[in-house]
Motif scaffolding. Structure first.
Motif, PDB file in Angstrom:
ATOM      1  N   ARG A 153     -24.843  21.704 -15.970  1.00  0.00           N
ATOM      2  CA  ARG A 153     -23.490  22.232 -15.829  1.00  0.00           C
ATOM      3  C   ARG A 153     -22.718  21.982 -17.115  1.00  0.00           C
ATOM      4  O   ARG A 153     -22.860  20.917 -17.729  1.00  0.00           O
ATOM      5  N   LEU A 154     -21.921  22.948 -17.502  1.00  0.00           N
ATOM      6  CA  LEU A 154     -21.032  22.816 -18.644  1.00  0.00           C
ATOM      7  C   LEU A 154     -19.598  22.830 -18.151  1.00  0.00           C
ATOM      8  O   LEU A 154     -19.256  23.586 -17.220  1.00  0.00           O
ATOM      9  N   LEU A 155     -18.764  22.019 -18.766  1.00  0.00           N
ATOM     10  CA  LEU A 155     -17.336  21.996 -18.468  1.00  0.00           C
ATOM     11  C   LEU A 155     -16.572  22.303 -19.746  1.00  0.00           C
ATOM     12  O   LEU A 155     -16.760  21.627 -20.766  1.00  0.00           O
ATOM     13  N   VAL A 156     -15.729  23.331 -19.693  1.00  0.00           N
ATOM     14  CA  VAL A 156     -14.816  23.657 -20.783  1.00  0.00           C
ATOM     15  C   VAL A 156     -13.409  23.404 -20.251  1.00  0.00           C
ATOM     16  O   VAL A 156     -13.055  23.922 -19.184  1.00  0.00           O
ATOM     17  N   CYS A 157     -12.617  22.593 -20.952  1.00  0.00           N
ATOM     18  CA  CYS A 157     -11.344  22.186 -20.365  1.00  0.00           C
ATOM     19  C   CYS A 157     -10.278  21.939 -21.423  1.00  0.00           C
ATOM     20  O   CYS A 157     -10.583  21.659 -22.586  1.00  0.00           O
ATOM     21  N   SER A 158      -9.029  22.034 -21.000  1.00  0.00           N
ATOM     22  CA  SER A 158      -7.907  21.664 -21.854  1.00  0.00           C
ATOM     23  C   SER A 158      -7.646  20.169 -21.723  1.00  0.00           C
ATOM     24  O   SER A 158      -8.173  19.496 -20.824  1.00  0.00           O
ATOM     25  N   ASP A 159      -6.801  19.642 -22.623  1.00  0.00           N
ATOM     26  CA  ASP A 159      -6.573  18.199 -22.609  1.00  0.00           C
ATOM     27  C   ASP A 159      -5.711  17.749 -21.435  1.00  0.00           C
ATOM     28  O   ASP A 159      -5.554  16.543 -21.219  1.00  0.00           O
ATOM     29  N   GLY A 160      -5.185  18.698 -20.667  1.00  0.00           N
ATOM     30  CA  GLY A 160      -4.501  18.323 -19.436  1.00  0.00           C
ATOM     31  C   GLY A 160      -5.423  17.641 -18.450  1.00  0.00           C
ATOM     32  O   GLY A 160      -4.975  16.877 -17.583  1.00  0.00           O
ATOM     33  N   LEU A 161      -6.729  17.883 -18.576  1.00  0.00           N
ATOM     34  CA  LEU A 161      -7.715  17.161 -17.765  1.00  0.00           C
ATOM     35  C   LEU A 161      -8.066  15.823 -18.408  1.00  0.00           C
ATOM     36  O   LEU A 161      -7.983  14.773 -17.776  1.00  0.00           O
ATOM     37  N   THR A 162      -8.449  15.856 -19.686  1.00  0.00           N
ATOM     38  CA  THR A 162      -9.031  14.671 -20.304  1.00  0.00           C
ATOM     39  C   THR A 162      -8.011  13.574 -20.591  1.00  0.00           C
ATOM     40  O   THR A 162      -8.388  12.415 -20.761  1.00  0.00           O
TER      41      THR A 162
END
Length: 274
Positions: free
Chosen positions: A203-212
Protein backbone atom coordinates in the motif's frame (compact mmCIF):
# COMPACT_ATOMS: atom_id res chain seq x y z
CA UNK A 1 -12.04 25.23 -2.29
CA UNK A 2 -10.40 21.85 -2.66
CA UNK A 3 -9.81 20.54 -6.19
CA UNK A 4 -10.39 16.77 -6.34
CA UNK A 5 -9.62 15.06 -9.65
CA UNK A 6 -10.36 11.43 -10.36
CA UNK A 7 -12.70 9.02 -8.61
CA UNK A 8 -12.58 9.16 -4.80
CA UNK A 9 -12.69 5.35 -4.91
CA UNK A 10 -11.41 3.52 -7.96
CA UNK A 11 -9.71 0.49 -9.44
CA UNK A 12 -8.02 -0.45 -12.69
CA UNK A 13 -5.97 -3.16 -14.40
CA UNK A 14 -2.88 -2.02 -16.31
CA UNK A 15 -1.47 -4.39 -18.92
CA UNK A 16 2.24 -5.15 -18.76
CA UNK A 17 4.18 -5.14 -22.06
CA UNK A 18 5.35 -8.73 -21.55
CA UNK A 19 1.93 -10.01 -20.55
CA UNK A 20 0.06 -10.00 -17.26
CA UNK A 21 -1.30 -7.00 -15.40
CA UNK A 22 -0.81 -4.65 -12.49
CA UNK A 23 -4.16 -4.34 -10.67
CA UNK A 24 -4.64 -1.27 -8.50
CA UNK A 25 -7.34 -0.03 -6.16
CA UNK A 26 -7.32 3.37 -4.50
CA UNK A 27 -9.23 5.87 -2.42
CA UNK A 28 -8.83 9.56 -1.57
CA UNK A 29 -10.29 11.59 1.28
CA UNK A 30 -9.83 15.22 2.31
CA UNK A 31 -11.09 17.46 5.10
CA UNK A 32 -10.75 21.14 5.98
CA UNK A 33 -9.77 20.20 9.53
CA UNK A 34 -11.08 21.56 12.81
CA UNK A 35 -9.25 24.91 12.84
CA UNK A 36 -9.26 26.15 9.23
CA UNK A 37 -12.18 27.73 7.36
CA UNK A 38 -11.03 26.70 3.88
CA UNK A 39 -9.29 23.70 2.32
CA UNK A 40 -6.22 24.58 0.24
CA UNK A 41 -5.29 20.94 -0.44
CA UNK A 42 -5.93 19.40 -3.86
CA UNK A 43 -5.49 15.82 -5.04
CA UNK A 44 -5.35 13.71 -8.17
CA UNK A 45 -6.40 10.07 -7.89
CA UNK A 46 -6.48 8.62 -11.41
CA UNK A 47 -4.08 5.94 -12.58
CA UNK A 48 -1.26 6.24 -13.48
CA UNK A 49 -0.74 9.32 -11.26
CA UNK A 50 -1.72 9.84 -7.62
CA UNK A 51 -0.74 13.19 -6.13
CA UNK A 52 -1.41 15.65 -3.32
CA UNK A 53 -0.71 19.39 -3.34
CA UNK A 54 -0.94 21.65 -0.27
CA UNK A 55 -1.39 25.29 -1.28
CA UNK A 56 0.21 28.31 0.37
CA UNK A 57 -0.61 31.99 0.15
CA UNK A 58 -3.81 33.91 0.61
CA UNK A 59 -7.15 32.09 0.52
CA UNK A 60 -7.65 32.19 -3.26
CA UNK A 61 -3.93 31.96 -4.07
CA UNK A 62 -3.39 28.76 -2.08
CA UNK A 63 -6.48 27.12 -3.55
CA UNK A 64 -5.48 27.99 -7.09
CA UNK A 65 -1.83 27.04 -6.64
CA UNK A 66 -2.58 23.51 -5.46
CA UNK A 67 -5.26 23.16 -8.15
CA UNK A 68 -2.74 24.13 -10.83
CA UNK A 69 -0.48 21.21 -9.90
CA UNK A 70 -3.13 18.49 -10.01
CA UNK A 71 -4.75 19.95 -13.15
CA UNK A 72 -1.44 19.97 -15.00
CA UNK A 73 -0.60 16.45 -13.84
CA UNK A 74 -4.01 15.28 -15.05
CA UNK A 75 -3.62 16.72 -18.56
CA UNK A 76 -1.74 13.80 -20.09
CA UNK A 77 -3.13 10.84 -18.22
CA UNK A 78 -2.93 7.61 -20.20
CA UNK A 79 -4.60 4.26 -19.75
CA UNK A 80 -1.34 2.58 -18.80
CA UNK A 81 2.01 3.98 -17.73
CA UNK A 82 3.59 7.42 -17.74
CA UNK A 83 7.15 8.71 -17.32
CA UNK A 84 9.00 11.19 -15.16
CA UNK A 85 9.53 13.60 -18.05
CA UNK A 86 5.76 14.10 -18.25
CA UNK A 87 5.59 14.67 -14.49
CA UNK A 88 8.41 17.21 -14.55
CA UNK A 89 6.87 19.05 -17.51
CA UNK A 90 3.52 19.21 -15.71
CA UNK A 91 5.18 20.69 -12.62
CA UNK A 92 7.01 23.32 -14.68
CA UNK A 93 3.77 24.30 -16.39
CA UNK A 94 2.07 24.51 -13.01
CA UNK A 95 4.85 26.79 -11.82
CA UNK A 96 4.15 29.18 -14.70
CA UNK A 97 0.43 29.06 -13.88
CA UNK A 98 1.12 29.85 -10.23
CA UNK A 99 3.35 32.80 -11.09
CA UNK A 100 0.39 34.19 -13.04
CA UNK A 101 -1.88 33.62 -10.05
CA UNK A 102 0.54 35.59 -7.85
CA UNK A 103 0.46 38.53 -10.27
CA UNK A 104 -3.34 38.59 -10.14
CA UNK A 105 -3.07 38.64 -6.34
CA UNK A 106 -1.21 42.01 -6.47
CA UNK A 107 2.14 40.26 -6.43
CA UNK A 108 1.54 38.38 -3.19
CA UNK A 109 3.40 35.09 -3.08
CA UNK A 110 1.66 31.87 -4.06
CA UNK A 111 2.95 28.34 -4.02
CA UNK A 112 2.23 24.74 -3.18
CA UNK A 113 3.81 21.46 -2.26
CA UNK A 114 3.54 18.63 -4.78
CA UNK A 115 4.08 14.98 -4.03
CA UNK A 116 2.90 11.68 -5.40
CA UNK A 117 3.56 8.52 -7.35
CA UNK A 118 3.37 7.76 -11.06
CA UNK A 119 3.18 4.25 -12.49
CA UNK A 120 6.05 3.86 -14.95
CA UNK A 121 8.18 1.26 -16.71
CA UNK A 122 11.90 0.57 -16.35
CA UNK A 123 13.28 -2.12 -18.65
CA UNK A 124 9.75 -3.47 -19.06
CA UNK A 125 9.16 -3.79 -15.31
CA UNK A 126 6.54 -1.82 -13.36
CA UNK A 127 7.88 0.80 -10.98
CA UNK A 128 6.48 3.71 -9.01
CA UNK A 129 8.18 7.00 -9.80
CA UNK A 130 7.95 8.85 -6.48
CA UNK A 131 8.20 12.64 -6.78
CA UNK A 132 8.31 15.34 -4.14
CA UNK A 133 8.56 19.11 -3.69
CA UNK A 134 7.87 20.44 -0.18
CA UNK A 135 6.76 18.64 2.97
CA UNK A 136 3.79 16.57 1.85
CA UNK A 137 4.81 12.91 1.95
CA UNK A 138 4.68 9.47 0.35
CA UNK A 139 4.90 6.31 2.45
CA UNK A 140 4.94 2.64 1.46
CA UNK A 141 3.71 -0.30 3.51
CA UNK A 142 5.19 -3.66 2.48
CA UNK A 143 4.77 -6.78 4.66
CA UNK A 144 3.81 -4.60 7.62
CA UNK A 145 6.88 -2.37 7.34
CA UNK A 146 6.23 1.35 6.86
CA UNK A 147 8.83 3.37 4.93
CA UNK A 148 8.78 7.11 4.31
CA UNK A 149 9.81 7.34 0.65
CA UNK A 150 10.08 11.12 0.41
CA UNK A 151 12.34 13.55 2.27
CA UNK A 152 10.78 16.80 3.49
CA UNK A 153 12.03 20.04 1.98
CA UNK A 154 11.73 21.94 5.24
CA UNK A 155 13.82 24.07 7.58
CA UNK A 156 13.62 21.50 10.36
CA UNK A 157 14.58 18.61 8.07
CA UNK A 158 17.70 20.56 7.10
CA UNK A 159 18.54 20.90 10.79
CA UNK A 160 17.87 17.19 11.37
CA UNK A 161 20.17 16.29 8.46
CA UNK A 162 22.87 18.53 9.96
CA UNK A 163 22.53 16.84 13.35
CA UNK A 164 21.20 20.00 14.99
CA UNK A 165 17.82 18.50 15.88
CA UNK A 166 16.39 15.08 16.51
CA UNK A 167 13.31 14.02 14.59
CA UNK A 168 11.24 14.34 17.77
CA UNK A 169 12.56 17.85 18.41
CA UNK A 170 11.77 18.84 14.85
CA UNK A 171 8.09 18.01 15.33
CA UNK A 172 7.76 20.71 18.01
CA UNK A 173 10.21 23.27 16.59
CA UNK A 174 8.84 26.78 15.86
CA UNK A 175 10.19 26.55 12.27
CA UNK A 176 8.43 23.26 11.51
CA UNK A 177 6.04 24.92 9.03
CA UNK A 178 8.77 26.57 6.93
CA UNK A 179 9.46 24.73 3.68
CA UNK A 180 12.57 25.19 1.58
CA UNK A 181 11.22 24.11 -1.82
CA UNK A 182 7.84 24.65 -3.49
CA UNK A 183 6.09 24.94 -6.82
CA UNK A 184 5.64 28.68 -7.32
CA UNK A 185 7.17 31.76 -5.70
CA UNK A 186 9.01 32.43 -8.97
CA UNK A 187 11.30 29.39 -8.70
CA UNK A 188 11.82 26.53 -11.14
CA UNK A 189 10.12 23.51 -9.52
CA UNK A 190 12.73 20.79 -9.00
CA UNK A 191 11.33 17.52 -7.63
CA UNK A 192 13.27 14.79 -5.92
CA UNK A 193 12.66 11.49 -7.73
CA UNK A 194 12.94 7.87 -6.65
CA UNK A 195 11.98 4.63 -8.39
CA UNK A 196 10.35 1.93 -6.26
CA UNK A 197 9.38 -1.52 -7.59
CA UNK A 198 5.66 -2.28 -7.69
CA UNK A 199 5.09 -4.95 -5.06
CA UNK A 200 1.93 -7.07 -4.85
CA UNK A 201 0.07 -6.53 -1.59
CA UNK A 202 1.79 -3.22 -0.88
CA UNK A 203 0.00 0.00 0.00
CA UNK A 204 1.13 3.53 -0.76
CA UNK A 205 0.02 6.60 1.16
CA UNK A 206 0.24 10.08 -0.35
CA UNK A 207 -0.69 12.77 2.16
CA UNK A 208 -0.49 16.41 3.15
CA UNK A 209 1.22 17.51 6.35
CA UNK A 210 -2.17 17.89 8.00
CA UNK A 211 -1.84 14.15 8.64
CA UNK A 212 1.84 13.86 9.52
CA UNK A 213 1.87 16.80 11.94
CA UNK A 214 -0.93 15.13 13.94
CA UNK A 215 -0.24 11.40 13.60
CA UNK A 216 3.12 9.71 14.21
CA UNK A 217 4.58 7.01 12.00
CA UNK A 218 3.70 4.17 14.38
CA UNK A 219 0.01 5.02 14.20
CA UNK A 220 0.19 5.62 10.44
CA UNK A 221 1.63 2.11 10.04
CA UNK A 222 -1.06 0.59 12.25
CA UNK A 223 -3.99 2.28 10.52
CA UNK A 224 -2.62 1.76 7.01
CA UNK A 225 -2.25 -1.94 7.88
CA UNK A 226 -5.63 -2.35 9.58
CA UNK A 227 -7.79 -0.74 6.90
CA UNK A 228 -9.98 -3.34 5.22
CA UNK A 229 -9.33 -1.72 1.86
CA UNK A 230 -7.89 1.52 0.48
CA UNK A 231 -11.01 3.54 1.32
CA UNK A 232 -11.16 2.26 4.89
CA UNK A 233 -7.45 2.98 5.41
CA UNK A 234 -7.75 6.51 4.00
CA UNK A 235 -10.69 7.18 6.28
CA UNK A 236 -9.01 5.80 9.40
CA UNK A 237 -5.96 7.97 8.80
CA UNK A 238 -8.00 11.11 8.19
CA UNK A 239 -10.11 10.53 11.29
CA UNK A 240 -6.97 10.03 13.39
CA UNK A 241 -5.67 13.44 12.29
CA UNK A 242 -8.98 15.08 13.17
CA UNK A 243 -9.11 13.33 16.54
CA UNK A 244 -5.59 14.53 17.32
CA UNK A 245 -6.62 18.15 16.76
CA UNK A 246 -7.06 18.62 13.03
CA UNK A 247 -5.12 21.89 13.03
CA UNK A 248 -4.65 21.90 9.25
CA UNK A 249 -6.29 20.63 6.09
CA UNK A 250 -5.88 16.84 5.81
CA UNK A 251 -5.70 14.79 2.62
CA UNK A 252 -5.01 11.05 2.37
CA UNK A 253 -4.67 9.06 -0.86
CA UNK A 254 -4.14 5.32 -0.43
CA UNK A 255 -3.18 3.08 -3.36
CA UNK A 256 -3.15 -0.71 -3.01
CA UNK A 257 -1.39 -3.08 -5.41
CA UNK A 258 -3.93 -5.91 -5.62
CA UNK A 259 -2.00 -7.88 -8.24
CA UNK A 260 1.40 -7.49 -9.86
CA UNK A 261 2.40 -10.17 -12.34
CA UNK A 262 6.17 -10.62 -12.67
CA UNK A 263 6.71 -8.29 -9.70
CA UNK A 264 10.32 -7.70 -8.73
CA UNK A 265 11.14 -9.65 -5.58
CA UNK A 266 13.17 -6.86 -4.01
CA UNK A 267 12.71 -3.94 -1.67
CA UNK A 268 15.52 -2.02 -3.36
CA UNK A 269 14.77 1.48 -4.56
CA UNK A 270 16.65 3.24 -7.29
CA UNK A 271 17.23 6.86 -6.23
CA UNK A 272 17.25 9.58 -8.83
CA UNK A 273 17.39 13.24 -7.92
CA UNK A 274 15.96 15.79 -10.34
Amino acid sequence: MVTALGPAVGATDVALPGGGVVALSWAAQTHTGRKRVDNQDSFLAASPVFAVADGMGGHAAGDEASAAVVERLAENLSQGFTDVDAVQLALRRAGVDIDGIALRQDGAGAGTTATGVALTLLSGQAYWAVFNIGDSRVYSLVDGVLTQLTVDHSAVQTMVDAGQLTTAEAEAHPSRNIITRAVGFGHDPVPDLWFVPVMMGSRLLVCSDGLTKEVDNDLIRLLLSEGRDADDAAGLLLEAALTAGGRDNVTTVVVEVVRADDAIESDTTLPRLG
